[in-house]
Motif scaffolding. Structure first.
Motif, PDB file in Angstrom:
ATOM      1  N   LYS A   1      78.973  84.447 -17.307  1.00 43.12           N
ATOM      2  CA  LYS A   1      78.424  83.946 -18.396  1.00 43.12           C
ATOM      3  C   LYS A   1      76.891  84.524 -18.453  1.00 43.12           C
ATOM      4  O   LYS A   1      76.521  85.168 -17.896  1.00 43.12           O
ATOM      5  N   ILE A   2      76.679  84.442 -19.987  1.00 42.50           N
ATOM      6  CA  ILE A   2      75.463  84.819 -20.201  1.00 42.50           C
ATOM      7  C   ILE A   2      74.519  83.781 -20.212  1.00 42.50           C
ATOM      8  O   ILE A   2      74.821  82.522 -20.521  1.00 42.50           O
TER       9      ILE A   2
ATOM     10  N   GLU B   1      71.890  82.538 -14.545  1.00 42.67           N
ATOM     11  CA  GLU B   1      71.632  81.524 -14.803  1.00 42.67           C
ATOM     12  C   GLU B   1      69.890  81.143 -15.418  1.00 42.67           C
ATOM     13  O   GLU B   1      69.119  81.535 -14.858  1.00 42.67           O
ATOM     14  N   SER B   2      70.032  80.735 -16.614  1.00 44.82           N
ATOM     15  CA  SER B   2      69.083  80.767 -17.599  1.00 44.82           C
ATOM     16  C   SER B   2      67.529  80.125 -16.783  1.00 44.82           C
ATOM     17  O   SER B   2      66.522  80.751 -16.708  1.00 44.82           O
TER      18      SER B   2
ATOM     19  N   LYS C   1      85.958  89.105 -21.299  1.00 44.80           N
ATOM     20  CA  LYS C   1      84.567  89.318 -20.968  1.00 44.80           C
ATOM     21  C   LYS C   1      84.374  91.089 -20.599  1.00 44.80           C
ATOM     22  O   LYS C   1      85.349  91.506 -20.178  1.00 44.80           O
TER      23      LYS C   1
ATOM     24  N   SER D   1      73.098  82.327 -28.417  1.00 41.45           N
ATOM     25  CA  SER D   1      73.446  81.453 -27.233  1.00 41.45           C
ATOM     26  C   SER D   1      72.184  80.696 -26.955  1.00 41.45           C
ATOM     27  O   SER D   1      71.216  81.510 -26.737  1.00 41.45           O
TER      28      SER D   1
ATOM     29  N   PHE E   1      71.319  79.240 -23.970  1.00 45.19           N
ATOM     30  CA  PHE E   1      70.913  79.710 -22.733  1.00 45.19           C
ATOM     31  C   PHE E   1      70.210  81.117 -22.743  1.00 45.19           C
ATOM     32  O   PHE E   1      69.187  81.317 -22.109  1.00 45.19           O
TER      33      PHE E   1
HETATM   34  N1  GSH Z   1      74.177  77.244 -16.527  1.00 37.50           N
HETATM   35  C1  GSH Z   1      74.514  78.386 -17.461  1.00 37.50           C
HETATM   36  C2  GSH Z   1      75.162  78.213 -18.750  1.00 37.50           C
HETATM   37  C3  GSH Z   1      75.284  79.789 -19.310  1.00 37.50           C
HETATM   38  C4  GSH Z   1      76.274  79.353 -20.575  1.00 37.50           C
HETATM   39  O1  GSH Z   1      77.138  78.297 -20.503  1.00 37.50           O
HETATM   40  N2  GSH Z   1      76.399  80.462 -21.366  1.00 37.50           N
HETATM   41  C5  GSH Z   1      77.353  80.495 -22.439  1.00 37.50           C
HETATM   42  C6  GSH Z   1      76.801  81.170 -23.743  1.00 37.50           C
HETATM   43  S1  GSH Z   1      75.413  80.182 -24.366  1.00 37.50           S
HETATM   44  C7  GSH Z   1      78.785  81.451 -22.026  1.00 37.50           C
HETATM   45  O2  GSH Z   1      78.395  82.422 -21.468  1.00 37.50           O
HETATM   46  N3  GSH Z   1      80.014  80.949 -22.274  1.00 37.50           N
HETATM   47  C8  GSH Z   1      81.013  81.575 -21.941  1.00 37.50           C
HETATM   48  C9  GSH Z   1      81.783  81.179 -20.881  1.00 37.50           C
HETATM   49  O3  GSH Z   1      81.637  79.863 -20.692  1.00 37.50           O
HETATM   50  O4  GSH Z   1      83.016  81.780 -20.583  1.00 37.50           O
HETATM   51  C10 GSH Z   1      72.745  79.032 -17.557  1.00 37.50           C
HETATM   52  O5  GSH Z   1      71.989  78.196 -17.697  1.00 37.50           O
HETATM   53  O6  GSH Z   1      72.686  80.066 -17.709  1.00 37.50           O
END
Ligand code: GSH
Length: 298
Positions: free
Chosen positions: A118-119, A132-133, A105, A77, A79
């Protein structure tokens, strides 16, 4: 759920990483990353925090190396890589807890990030979560602002610029790069190539402005900063995209400044520890294309 009491202090469970002489000029007050209150006042956690997310520091011994900070994330991932790069640069030990991919999830993730699911999520020892990263990267600076290796510049205008370009990368560049491989139609994927190239040209200008001739967006020659991490976390996806589709997106003729930066960033010890191999990302992108029915032969 009954409120959980933490035994403080928990700072003994921090472990510094790697060679102290490497790229980390100074570390201080790492224990302030854990902000659950003074040692004499055990923190009372909100009832909403899942017991699963709390580290039982009472059972840990002084020499125990279990990382006090944990990251819910994934090896591939980007982020998650952004947050991990910040932890690595700061020399803070953490444990990566792999979240399963798929439509379902985990309860752990939903408890930690009920808003987006999200991760990455950074888990503090008392179970509080930071999502949020880019917020995680900034938290690490805020929690230990005496450290000489800050990820954001000191100057308020430069800090604003780093935040501005981080948002640009997430809003414009990443969606375009993602769509180069996963756009639903050939036309959408062709448009995505144009959009990704346009965003990279804009970022080439941003690099010139922010770096001031130095090695990194941070304006330094040794240590990358927020903006380096914001874009650098996508380098494996970018190289995988180039390989999968026979494209060149960042190179010496189209974006000479970013070309040099990308090589320097990828060679940095923190990046070498965190960023996945291009081969793995190629394989994963093919898996996603198959999953979403993207037929790249058309
Ligand atoms: N804006 C978020 C984006 C995080 C993101 O999109 N993570 C992806 C993995 S790289 C995720 O969890 N995707 C699963 C989903 O969207 O349900 C950040 O910066 O942390």
């Amino acid at each position: 759920m009954t409120p959980t009491r933490l035994a403080a202090p928990v700072s003994h469970s921090f472990k510094l990483l790697g060679d102290p002489a490497e790229e980390r000029p100074a570390r201080s007050a790492l224990s302030s990353l854990i902000s659950s209150g003074p040692a004499s006042q055990p923190a009372v956690l909100p009832a909403a925090i899942s017991d699963d997310l709390v580290i039982d520091t009472e059972t840990m011994t002084a020499g125990e190396t279990k990382a006090a900070l944990r990251v819910l994330g994934g090896e591939l991932s980007p982020f998650t890589a952004r947050a991990r790069l910040a932890l690595e640069l700061r020399g803070v030990a953490y444990e990566l807890l792999d979240e399963p991919l798929g439509p379902r999830k985990s309860d752990r993730l939903l408890a930690a990030n009920p808003v987006y699911g999200k991760i990455p999520v950074l888990l503090l020892p008392d179970g509080r979560a930071i999502c949020e990263s880019a917020v995680i990267v900034q938290y690490l600076d805020d929690a230990d602002s005496d450290c000489l290796l800050l990820l954001l510049p000191q100057d308020p205008y430069e800090r604003a610029m780093h935040r501005f370009w981080t948002v640009y990368i997430d809003d414009k560049f990443w969606p375009a790069l993602d769509a180069v491989s996963l756009g639903p139609t050939p036309a959408a994927r062709a448009q995505a190539v144009e959009d990704a190239r346009a965003a990279l040209r804009v970022l080439e200008g941003a690099f010139g402005d922010r770096s001031g001739g130095a090695a990194f967006f941070s304006g330094g020659d040794a240590a990358p900063g927020l903006l380096d991490l914001a874009l650098g976390c996508f380098l494996p996806a970018l190289r995988a995209c180039e390989r999968l589709h026979g494209l060149s997106l960042v190179d010496a003729s189209a974006t000479p400044l970013l070309d040099g930066w990308s090589r320097r960033f990828a060679a940095h010890p923190a990046a070498r520890r965190v960023l996945p191999d291009t081969d793995k990302v190629v394989e994963f992108t093919r898996f996603l294309q198959a999953k979403f029915g993207v037929d790249v032969s058309k």
